[in-house]
Design an enzyme around this catalytic site. Structure first.
Site, PDB file in Angstrom:
ATOM      1  CB  SER A 117      -0.741  -0.045   1.322  1.00 32.99           C
ATOM      2  OG  SER A 117      -1.578  -1.135   1.547  1.00 32.99           O
ATOM      3  CG  HIS A 138      -2.832  -0.954  -3.640  1.00 32.37           C
ATOM      4  ND1 HIS A 138      -3.249   0.269  -3.375  1.00 32.37           N
ATOM      5  CD2 HIS A 138      -2.877  -1.566  -2.507  1.00 32.37           C
ATOM      6  CE1 HIS A 138      -3.556   0.466  -2.028  1.00 32.37           C
ATOM      7  NE2 HIS A 138      -3.281  -1.005  -1.447  1.00 32.37           N
ATOM      8  CD  GLU A 150      -4.664   3.010  -6.103  1.00 30.03           C
ATOM      9  OE1 GLU A 150      -5.251   3.950  -5.990  1.00 30.03           O
ATOM     10  OE2 GLU A 150      -3.737   2.589  -5.450  1.00 30.03           O
ATOM     11  CG  ASN A 188      -4.149   4.456   0.589  1.00 27.09           C
ATOM     12  OD1 ASN A 188      -5.457   4.553   0.966  1.00 27.09           O
ATOM     13  ND2 ASN A 188      -3.388   3.357   0.605  1.00 27.09           N
TER      14      ASN A 188
HETATM   15  P1  NAD Z   1      -1.320  -9.851   7.161  1.00 29.48           P
HETATM   16  O1  NAD Z   1      -0.579  -9.372   8.361  1.00 29.48           O
HETATM   17  O2  NAD Z   1      -2.943 -10.181   7.281  1.00 29.48           O
HETATM   18  O3  NAD Z   1      -0.635 -10.823   6.501  1.00 29.48           O
HETATM   19  C1  NAD Z   1       0.738 -11.087   6.005  1.00 29.48           C
HETATM   20  C2  NAD Z   1       0.827 -12.705   5.920  1.00 29.48           C
HETATM   21  O4  NAD Z   1       2.248 -12.487   5.449  1.00 29.48           O
HETATM   22  C3  NAD Z   1       1.193 -13.441   7.325  1.00 29.48           C
HETATM   23  O5  NAD Z   1       0.276 -14.571   7.121  1.00 29.48           O
HETATM   24  C4  NAD Z   1       2.456 -13.514   7.365  1.00 29.48           C
HETATM   25  O6  NAD Z   1       2.760 -14.898   8.162  1.00 29.48           O
HETATM   26  C5  NAD Z   1       3.005 -13.575   6.053  1.00 29.48           C
HETATM   27  N1  NAD Z   1       4.189 -13.360   5.987  1.00 29.48           N
HETATM   28  C6  NAD Z   1       5.065 -12.412   6.548  1.00 29.48           C
HETATM   29  N2  NAD Z   1       6.319 -12.429   6.018  1.00 29.48           N
HETATM   30  C7  NAD Z   1       6.638 -13.300   5.059  1.00 29.48           C
HETATM   31  C8  NAD Z   1       7.452 -13.720   4.252  1.00 29.48           C
HETATM   32  N3  NAD Z   1       8.703 -13.229   4.349  1.00 29.48           N
HETATM   33  N4  NAD Z   1       7.273 -14.822   3.485  1.00 29.48           N
HETATM   34  C9  NAD Z   1       5.930 -15.242   3.269  1.00 29.48           C
HETATM   35  N5  NAD Z   1       4.970 -15.044   4.065  1.00 29.48           N
HETATM   36  C10 NAD Z   1       5.289 -13.914   4.951  1.00 29.48           C
HETATM   37  O7  NAD Z   1      -1.066  -8.612   6.123  1.00 29.48           O
HETATM   38  P2  NAD Z   1      -2.231  -8.005   5.038  1.00 29.48           P
HETATM   39  O8  NAD Z   1      -3.354  -7.160   5.550  1.00 29.48           O
HETATM   40  O9  NAD Z   1      -2.825  -9.112   4.223  1.00 29.48           O
HETATM   41  O10 NAD Z   1      -1.326  -7.085   4.050  1.00 29.48           O
HETATM   42  C11 NAD Z   1      -0.250  -7.864   3.078  1.00 29.48           C
HETATM   43  C12 NAD Z   1       0.070  -6.828   2.137  1.00 29.48           C
HETATM   44  O11 NAD Z   1      -0.957  -6.037   1.493  1.00 29.48           O
HETATM   45  C13 NAD Z   1       1.040  -5.389   2.923  1.00 29.48           C
HETATM   46  O12 NAD Z   1       1.749  -5.177   2.287  1.00 29.48           O
HETATM   47  C14 NAD Z   1      -0.190  -4.340   3.169  1.00 29.48           C
HETATM   48  O13 NAD Z   1       0.147  -3.197   2.989  1.00 29.48           O
HETATM   49  C15 NAD Z   1      -1.081  -4.758   1.708  1.00 29.48           C
HETATM   50  N6  NAD Z   1      -2.205  -4.273   1.765  1.00 29.48           N
HETATM   51  C16 NAD Z   1      -3.143  -4.338   2.928  1.00 29.48           C
HETATM   52  C17 NAD Z   1      -4.295  -3.780   3.105  1.00 29.48           C
HETATM   53  C18 NAD Z   1      -5.439  -4.270   4.278  1.00 29.48           C
HETATM   54  O14 NAD Z   1      -6.536  -3.478   4.324  1.00 29.48           O
HETATM   55  N7  NAD Z   1      -4.826  -5.084   4.945  1.00 29.48           N
HETATM   56  C19 NAD Z   1      -4.916  -3.173   1.777  1.00 29.48           C
HETATM   57  C20 NAD Z   1      -4.159  -3.213   0.754  1.00 29.48           C
HETATM   58  C21 NAD Z   1      -2.706  -3.618   0.747  1.00 29.48           C
END
Ligand code: NAD
Length: 377
Positions: A117, A138, A150, A188
């Protein structure tokens, strides 16, 4: 593209896996923590079963989605993928390390993408041996429900890649828009004043959160007011995004975070997820009907909408996205009733400009400076 890798099976990863699997792609899901993938898949199964019970999907569709997702205990399980989308922890070093490991196992044709993000796509690509095959894709949360995606090419991304991914996303019934690799991408960034200006109005005791929400809903037809939305997103999560955008724009005062929001985060008044934020969700506190003051509501609405339109006009000036994509992004990504440029036209750019002039004169702050394009429209 039939073989899709998803790395990270948290909130976003499992949602992206569900989308690809629903569209007939074979999905290879990897997480550092294998049990995380297993639990995420089990939760997805429960969710799909409830959709079957409600008659939203058939039992065969549910079964097919699950069968199309294969959990990989090792990263090497993703070696035959055509496209890999990463959704791991929001940390640049962790992401670069992961992509370097992936480059060791995949073919040179495999497209690599991040769902970040806030991290610069170009900066992650710089750590790769083939930066041309890398870009940002994204998704918005919840990924299976939100249509907007995006697409963000980095400075060295192959020019044809964005179009290829746009076609794939359209196949997946998503609405792709293309954004420049700048902090906050489109949504954002241009949606920030919806929260920031609302917080400021409340911080200055000009109105209550209830009044601000009512003003935006009744005069602007917004489905949710800023405070209802912050409570839904999470007071802390929304605060973290604002902080990142502020820092990444070299502390541009336009994006300055709110101390009220910081204190609320510190107090763990995080919104729906903790039962209390700007509103109470425990059911123990009676809902307040705000005092309706037409003049105040008009002022609130005009102030917030003027800041939003200004941000969209500045994004237009900087070619962050096409006019059409700027309009689609807020409607499909944050459910605005219409695009911000359309709002500008409806209210009149002169009126928007005058409102910002008044705010600038009153506060004497850079925060209220206008996009140079605004006066020319
Ligand atoms: P989350 O914490 O729910 O999940 C992340 C997962 O990645 C976890 O299961 C963790 O075990 C795993 N992980 C961590 N390091 C790792 C690695 N090196 N190799 C493999 N797996 C690994 O996070 P999320 O909310 O799903 O966000 C993930 C990404 O998406 C981030 O970059 C975030 O900025 C982006 N994002 C999040 C949202 C949101 O609203 N949550 C929206 C858009 C984008």
């Amino acid at each position: 593209m039939t073989k899709i890798g998803v790395v990270g099976s948290g909130t976003m990863g499992i949602g992206i896996a569900q989308i690809a699997a629903s569209n007939g792609c074979q999905v290879f899901l990897y997480d550092l923590n294998l049990s995380q993938s297993q639990q995420a898949l089990a939760r997805l199964q429960t969710l799909l079963s409830s959709l079957v019970e409600k008659g939203k999907i058939t039992a065969q569709q549910s079964e097919s989605i699950i069968q199309h997702i294969q959990i990989c205990p090792q990263l090497s399980g993703l070696k035959d993928c055509d496209l890999i989308i990463e959704a791991i922890v929001e940390n640049k070093e962790a992401k670069v390390k992961l992509f370097q490991e992936l480059e060791e196992v995949v073919s040179n044709k495999c497209i690599l993408a991040t769902n970040t993000s806030s991290i610069s796509i170009t900066s992650i690509a710089a750590g790769l041996s083939i930066p041309e095959r890398f870009l940002g894709i994204h998704f918005f949360n919840p990924a299976p429900l939100m249509p907007l995606v995006e697409i963000i090419p980095g400075l060295r991304t192959s020019p044809s890649l964005s179009e290829e991914i746009a076609l794939l996303l359209k196949d997946w019934k998503k609405t792709p828009v293309k954004a420049k690799d700048l902090p906050g991408f489109i949504v954002n960034r241009i949606a920030r004043p919806f929260y920031g200006e609302a917080l400021r109005i409340v911080e200055e005791h000009l109105a209550t959160p209830e009044q601000v929400d009512e003003a935006m809903k009744s005069l602007g037809n917004f489905k949710m007011g800023p405070f209802e939305l912050i409570d839904l997103i999470g007071v802390d999560v929304n605060f973290a995004v604002t902080q990142t955008v502020y820092k990444d724009y070299f502390y541009d005062p336009k994006y300055k975070p709110s101390l009220l929001q910081q204190r609320m985060s510190e107090a763990k008044l995080l919104g729906r997820k903790t039962g209390k934020g700007f509103y109470d969700y425990t059911g123990t506190v009676e809902k307040v009907t705000p005092h309706r003051d037409e003049v105040l509501y008009r002022e609130i609405f005009l102030r917030i909408i003027s800041m939003l339109v200004n941000e969209a006009v500045e994004a237009k000036r900087l070619h962050i996205a096409s006019d059409e994509d700027l309009e689609i992004a807020v409607q499909k990504g944050v459910n605005y009733p219409k695009g911000l440029l359309a709002w500008g036209q409806k209210i009149g750019y002169t009126k928007i400009s005058e409102t910002l002039d008044k705010l600038y004169q009153y506060y004497q702050e850079e925060r209220y400076r206008q996009s140079p394009l605004l006066r020319l429209l």
